[in-house]
Structures are given as C-alpha cells and as structure tokens.
Design an enzyme around this catalytic site. Structure first.
Site, PDB file in Angstrom:
ATOM      1  N   LYS A  22       0.844  -1.206   0.000  1.00  0.00           N
ATOM      2  CA  LYS A  22       0.000   0.000   0.000  1.00  0.00           C
ATOM      3  C   LYS A  22       0.875   1.250   0.000  1.00  0.00           C
ATOM      4  O   LYS A  22       0.682   2.157  -0.810  1.00  0.00           O
ATOM      5  CB  LYS A  22      -0.891  -0.001   1.240  1.00  0.00           C
ATOM      6  CG  LYS A  22      -1.546   1.362   1.546  1.00  0.00           C
ATOM      7  CD  LYS A  22      -2.422   1.332   2.774  1.00  0.00           C
ATOM      8  CE  LYS A  22      -1.679   1.604   4.046  1.00  0.00           C
ATOM      9  NZ  LYS A  22      -1.393   3.016   4.342  1.00  0.00           N
ATOM     10  N   CYS A 118      -4.466  12.785  12.365  1.00  0.00           N
ATOM     11  CA  CYS A 118      -5.251  11.546  12.249  1.00  0.00           C
ATOM     12  C   CYS A 118      -5.199  10.896  13.632  1.00  0.00           C
ATOM     13  O   CYS A 118      -4.634  11.430  14.576  1.00  0.00           O
ATOM     14  CB  CYS A 118      -4.655  10.636  11.177  1.00  0.00           C
ATOM     15  SG  CYS A 118      -3.137   9.844  11.698  1.00  0.00           S
ATOM     16  N   ARG A 123       0.766  14.513  12.681  1.00  0.00           N
ATOM     17  CA  ARG A 123       1.169  14.232  11.299  1.00  0.00           C
ATOM     18  C   ARG A 123       1.487  15.537  10.530  1.00  0.00           C
ATOM     19  O   ARG A 123       0.887  15.841   9.494  1.00  0.00           O
ATOM     20  CB  ARG A 123       0.098  13.444  10.555  1.00  0.00           C
ATOM     21  CG  ARG A 123      -0.408  12.216  11.279  1.00  0.00           C
ATOM     22  CD  ARG A 123       0.612  11.115  11.481  1.00  0.00           C
ATOM     23  NE  ARG A 123       1.111  10.518  10.265  1.00  0.00           N
ATOM     24  CZ  ARG A 123       0.493   9.526   9.602  1.00  0.00           C
ATOM     25  NH1 ARG A 123      -0.658   9.093  10.032  1.00  0.00           N
ATOM     26  NH2 ARG A 123       1.017   9.013   8.504  1.00  0.00           N
ATOM     27  N   ARG A 401      -8.612  -0.294   4.546  1.00  0.00           N
ATOM     28  CA  ARG A 401      -7.679   0.682   3.950  1.00  0.00           C
ATOM     29  C   ARG A 401      -6.355   0.027   3.615  1.00  0.00           C
ATOM     30  O   ARG A 401      -5.674   0.411   2.682  1.00  0.00           O
ATOM     31  CB  ARG A 401      -7.413   1.823   4.935  1.00  0.00           C
ATOM     32  CG  ARG A 401      -8.613   2.691   5.213  1.00  0.00           C
ATOM     33  CD  ARG A 401      -8.228   3.918   5.975  1.00  0.00           C
ATOM     34  NE  ARG A 401      -7.147   4.647   5.303  1.00  0.00           N
ATOM     35  CZ  ARG A 401      -6.679   5.822   5.726  1.00  0.00           C
ATOM     36  NH1 ARG A 401      -7.183   6.367   6.817  1.00  0.00           N
ATOM     37  NH2 ARG A 401      -5.720   6.438   5.091  1.00  0.00           N
TER      38      ARG A 401
HETATM   39  C1  EPZ Z   1       4.585   6.784   6.255  1.00  0.00           C
HETATM   40  O1  EPZ Z   1       3.865   7.864   6.832  1.00  0.00           O
HETATM   41  C2  EPZ Z   1       3.583   5.631   6.164  1.00  0.00           C
HETATM   42  N1  EPZ Z   1       2.461   6.023   5.302  1.00  0.00           N
HETATM   43  C3  EPZ Z   1       3.081   5.286   7.573  1.00  0.00           C
HETATM   44  O2  EPZ Z   1       2.227   4.162   7.453  1.00  0.00           O
HETATM   45  C4  EPZ Z   1       4.277   4.896   8.428  1.00  0.00           C
HETATM   46  O3  EPZ Z   1       3.841   4.640   9.749  1.00  0.00           O
HETATM   47  C5  EPZ Z   1       5.293   6.058   8.445  1.00  0.00           C
HETATM   48  O4  EPZ Z   1       5.685   6.385   7.094  1.00  0.00           O
HETATM   49  C6  EPZ Z   1       6.546   5.717   9.222  1.00  0.00           C
HETATM   50  O5  EPZ Z   1       7.143   4.587   8.660  1.00  0.00           O
HETATM   51  C7  EPZ Z   1       2.626   5.996   3.964  1.00  0.00           C
HETATM   52  O6  EPZ Z   1       3.688   5.673   3.446  1.00  0.00           O
HETATM   53  C8  EPZ Z   1       1.432   6.379   3.139  1.00  0.00           C
HETATM   54  P1  EPZ Z   1       6.857  10.002   8.324  1.00  0.00           P
HETATM   55  P2  EPZ Z   1       4.532   9.346   6.847  1.00  0.00           P
HETATM   56  O7  EPZ Z   1       6.838  11.255   7.545  1.00  0.00           O
HETATM   57  O8  EPZ Z   1       5.332   9.540   5.617  1.00  0.00           O
HETATM   58  C9  EPZ Z   1       7.114  13.282  11.711  1.00  0.00           C
HETATM   59  C10 EPZ Z   1       0.275   2.909   7.768  1.00  0.00           C
HETATM   60  O9  EPZ Z   1      -0.190   2.397   8.793  1.00  0.00           O
HETATM   61  N2  EPZ Z   1       7.045  14.253  10.602  1.00  0.00           N
HETATM   62  O10 EPZ Z   1       7.968   9.032   8.128  1.00  0.00           O
HETATM   63  O11 EPZ Z   1       3.458  10.311   7.168  1.00  0.00           O
HETATM   64  C11 EPZ Z   1       5.808  12.518  11.880  1.00  0.00           C
HETATM   65  O12 EPZ Z   1       4.903  13.245  12.697  1.00  0.00           O
HETATM   66  C12 EPZ Z   1       0.839   4.322   7.821  1.00  0.00           C
HETATM   67  O13 EPZ Z   1       0.371   2.345   6.652  1.00  0.00           O
HETATM   68  C13 EPZ Z   1       7.250  15.607  10.862  1.00  0.00           C
HETATM   69  O14 EPZ Z   1       7.469  16.003  12.003  1.00  0.00           O
HETATM   70  O15 EPZ Z   1       5.496   9.221   8.105  1.00  0.00           O
HETATM   71  C14 EPZ Z   1       6.272  11.250  12.551  1.00  0.00           C
HETATM   72  O16 EPZ Z   1       6.410  11.488  13.945  1.00  0.00           O
HETATM   73  C15 EPZ Z   1       0.636   4.977   9.181  1.00  0.00           C
HETATM   74  N3  EPZ Z   1       7.187  16.489   9.839  1.00  0.00           N
HETATM   75  C16 EPZ Z   1       7.656  11.013  11.946  1.00  0.00           C
HETATM   76  O17 EPZ Z   1       8.061  12.267  11.391  1.00  0.00           O
HETATM   77  C17 EPZ Z   1       6.948  16.081   8.541  1.00  0.00           C
HETATM   78  O18 EPZ Z   1       6.929  16.935   7.633  1.00  0.00           O
HETATM   79  C18 EPZ Z   1       7.674   9.981  10.821  1.00  0.00           C
HETATM   80  O19 EPZ Z   1       6.706  10.372   9.888  1.00  0.00           O
HETATM   81  C19 EPZ Z   1       6.738  14.714   8.301  1.00  0.00           C
HETATM   82  C20 EPZ Z   1       6.797  13.813   9.338  1.00  0.00           C
END
Ligand code: EPZ
Length: 422
Positions: A22, A118, A123, A401
């Site tokens: 996904k 969410c 996020r 999802r």
């Molecule tokens: C991706 O989300 C995945 N979703 C998530 O999977 C997964 O949990 C996550 O990566 C971590 O591996 C998709 O790929 C669609 P991040 P993403 O940016 O990209 C912080 C599932 O269950 N952050 O790596 O949103 C954020 O708050 C989903 O399939 C910032 O602070 O995750 C988090 O604490 C849930 N500023 C950390 O970084 C930003 O601009 C990691 O988030 C972006 C992120």
C-alpha cells in the site's frame, strides 16, 4: 458498517499470498503526474486507499484504468486540468499530500489541502514544505491549503532532513527529478518503499542513486517517459500475517516477501521463540507446540529498525507472553489505541507516555472490540485468532484501507473468520 467475527483457538496452516505494498503504491501513483506518457503499475493491492488516490488523480485530470480486478493500474497524466487536492479527499487519506511535489515539478503550481491530523498523531508536513522551498518553491499557507508556485521551475539543492520522514523523502525526491541541477537528500528515509519509488522513477528516465541509504542523489532531467513497474511486496502485511501462526499456533508459508523486507521484525519474532524458515517462495513461520511467546523489549525506529506499523500487531502477540514485555513507540505520539481494546479481551497493558508495559496472560477471551486505526484494527484480529470464544471487531473500514480481503486470506489458512455486512 461491516463487522468481522472471529472464533479463536484454531491452529493455522497453509499458504498466504502477500499483496503489493500500500505505502509503495500510494507514492508510485502520484509519480505518473511527472510525465505525459502512461505509467503502468502491476501487483497493485486492491485497497480503499488506492481507490481514494485514484479519485484524487482523476480530480487532477489523470485517467486511471484499474485492470485485472485492480491488480494493474494504467495511469495517464497527458493533461493536468487541475492542481487542487481538495480537503474532502486529503482529510480521508494523508498520503494525498504526495501529489504536491509532482504537481509542482510538472506544472509549477499546486494547491494541496493541509492533511490535518489523524488518530495516531498530528502528522505535520513541515519537512515536505522545507524540502520543496529548498528546491525553490514559493509556499503560502492560506485557508488550510498549501498554495505552492515555482514559476521559474525548481532547482537542485542540498537538503538535510532534521528527522527521518518517509513522505517528505518521497515528495521531495519526486519534485527533484525534474529540477535543474543536482539535489542531495541527507538523512533520507531508507524504507523499501523509497527504494521501490526510486526504481520506478529511474525506469521513467530519472537519474537517482543512493535510494535505501541515508543519502540520495538526484540528477535533474528535462523530462520523464512512461514505464511499467511492479509494486514491491507489502512488508507490513507480510509481518502482520507472520504473527498469525505465532499467536494461534500451526505453520503458515507467506508467499511473495523475503526476510530482507522484515529483518528487524523477524529477529524479534525469533527472539520470542518462533521459527522462521526462508523458503523458495517466501517465509514459513511456526510456533513450537505448547510454547508461550517469550517476552520482548521492542523499540520502533525508521527502517531498518523495528517498524512502527508492526507495533500494534506485535503487542497482540506479547499479551500472551510468559513474562513482562516493553514496547516503546518512538515514531508517533498516539499509537497505543489498540491497548484498551486488547484489555477488553483480558490483556494486561500499562501505558505511560510512549511506553507500553505488557504483562503476559495465559489466555485471552473473545469480546466485542472496536477498530480505531488501520494497524490497531488488525492487531485485534490477531488477538481474536488466539482468544477463547468469539471476537467481534467493528468499524472494519479502517482495516479495508490497508488489508486486502483479510477474512479470505485468513480463512484460507484455517481461521474461523467471517465478515458480517452492516
Ligand atoms: C509513512 O507515513 C507511512 N504512510 C506510515 O504508514 C508509516 O507509519 C510512516 O511512514 C513511518 O514509517 C505511507 O507511506 C502512506 P513520516 P509518513 O513522515 O510519511 C514526523 C500505515 O499504517 N514528521 O515518516 O506520514 C511525523 O509526525 C501508515 O500504513 C514531521 O514532524 O510518516 C512522525 O512522527 C501509518 N514532519 C515522523 O516524522 C513532517 O513533515 C515519521 O513520519 C513529516 C513527518
């Protein structure tokens, strides 16, 4: 709303096919915006999130043909007729923000709703915006939307991410492929989904090196062409279903994914006493008869560490461990909502901040429970496979999802599970 009913206590056996990822597909689909030629994705998973991304791309003027029951997605972005990703779609699926970089690179403009938070956390997307600004984009946040412009195109830059972000790495990498000059991403995410996206972009004519390492180099090119790309196997689905025989007993072979996709998770599963064998087609997992899982200390980290997306599922197993386990959730601020639902089934879990202490019990008892987010909901299904009696999981739209035909896949390996249409 549909419910899923599980009658637990049956050991599992058989083979289960792992679907395409996904989280890879949700980044690969927006990549089609970068070229006027068609991008064809094979091994795509049949999930509601994919249908949401399809609707978003169509709202931008793309044509998306879902062929072979959704396994193949033929995406044409010959004409981009809108650059607006509406709040109504973005609020349903945060990954919608991944159209921002491609729209900027292709058209020089984008109006993308801020995704909002969410269930698992705030996020933010500040790292996405920081990276795009470094590439020369002008960003203005108004009425809940990101108004982005790059009238003179994007130019390469060195971008150091202060923390690892999968989405920011993907968004900025996609924007950089058409920038003038070279872009270097430092402290980049290393997930297999990043490697898969880079491989697809390179097949489209991009020049990306270092994907999967901390430093990714992107040589900008004048344009991309179409390609056909096979979506990588879903490592989170793989890990989730590896836990099915671990929690319920028996032996199951997972087809289509190898140990490299889930190395840290598999190490922990073996530490808990499970047997994992590499086979010609994937991985076979079995639990030694009669043995309770051994307790673990789990810490979630960016890849190649233990995935946050498998934390809830591993907690389900550890509720039955022979001792006390500790799970530290270091990626998201609110990812223990499965705990109170597992407690309804008899689990003993104490949460303090980002740390869950789980005292193993001899057995769980089936109960009515509620899904709250994607991975929490599947942890309840796993617990139901082991629990005595009947477990009824409500709000399974969360599940749909990210898990394709979950009741078919699990009943295919002997689980007593059915969906009640509501
Ligand atoms: C991706 O989300 C995945 N979703 C998530 O999977 C997964 O949990 C996550 O990566 C971590 O591996 C998709 O790929 C669609 P991040 P993403 O940016 O990209 C912080 C599932 O269950 N952050 O790596 O949103 C954020 O708050 C989903 O399939 C910032 O602070 O995750 C988090 O604490 C849930 N500023 C950390 O970084 C930003 O601009 C990691 O988030 C972006 C992120």
């Amino acid at each position: 709303m549909d419910k899923i009913v599980i009658r637990g206590g049956r050991p599992l056996s058989g083979r289960l096919h792992v679907s395409g990822a996904k989280n890879a597909c949700l980044a690969l689909m927006p990549a089609a915006i970068l070229t006027e030629e068609p991008l064809t994705l094979t091994n795509a998973p049949g999930l509601s999130d994919i249908r949401t991304m399809t609707a978003l791309l169509e709202s931008l003027g793309c044509e998306v043909a879902a062929l072979q029951g959704g396994r193949v997605l033929a995406i044409g972005a010959e004409r981009i007729t809108s650059v607006r990703a509406d709040y109504e779609i973005v609020r349903r699926m945060r990954a919608s923000v991944l159209v921002l970089g491609p729209l900027l690179a292709r058209t020089g403009r984008a109006e993308v709703s801020l995704p909002g938070g969410c269930a698992i956390g705030a996020r933010p997307v500040d790292l996405h915006l920081m990276g795009l600004e470094r590439l020369g984009a002008e960003l203005d946040l108004r009425e809940g939307y990101i108004h982005a412009r790059a009238p003179r195109g994007l130019r390469g830059a060195v971008i150091e991410f202060p923390l690892v972000s999968v989405g920011a790495t993907e968004n900025v990498m996609m924007a950089a492929v058409l920038a003038r000059g070279t872009t270097v991403l430092r402290n980049a995410a290393r997930e297999p989904e990043i490697v898969d996206l880079a491989a697809c972009l390179n097949a489209m004519g991009a020049r990306i090196s270092g994907a999967g390492s901390r430093e990714i180099v992107i040589e900008g090119v004048a344009g991309l062409h179409g390609a056909t790309h096979r979506v990588v196997a879903d490592r989170i689905e793989l890990g989730t279903y590896m836990l099915a025989p671990a929690i319920a007993g028996g032996r199951v072979e997972l087809i289509g994914g190898g140990r490299a996709l889930v190395a840290a998770f598999t190490d922990k599963l073996e530490e808990a006493g499970m047997c994992v064998e590499e086979t010609a087609e994937g991985l076979a997992v079995s639990r030694p008869d009669g043995a309770r899982p051994r307790p673990l200390h789990v810490v979630t980290e960016p890849f190649p560490g233990f995935p946050t997306d498998l934390q809830a599922q591993m907690m389900a197993l550890l509720t039955l461990a022979d001792g006390q386990s500790v799970l530290e959730e270091r990626i998201f601020e609110n990812r223990f909502m499965h705990a109170p639902e597992l407690a309804r089934m008899g689990a003993r879990i104490d949460i303090h901040g980002g740390v869950a202490r789980v005292t193993g019990v001899e057995a769980l008892r089936g109960a009515p429970v509620m899904a709250t987010d994607l991975r929490a909901s599947v942890s309840l299904i796993l617990a139901g496979l082991a629990a005595e009696g009947e477990t009824v999981v409500s709000r399974v739209y969360h599940l749909d999802r990210g898990y394709e035909r979950v009741e078919e896949k699990l009943s295919g390996i002997g689980a007593a599970i059915e969906r009640i249409r509501g």
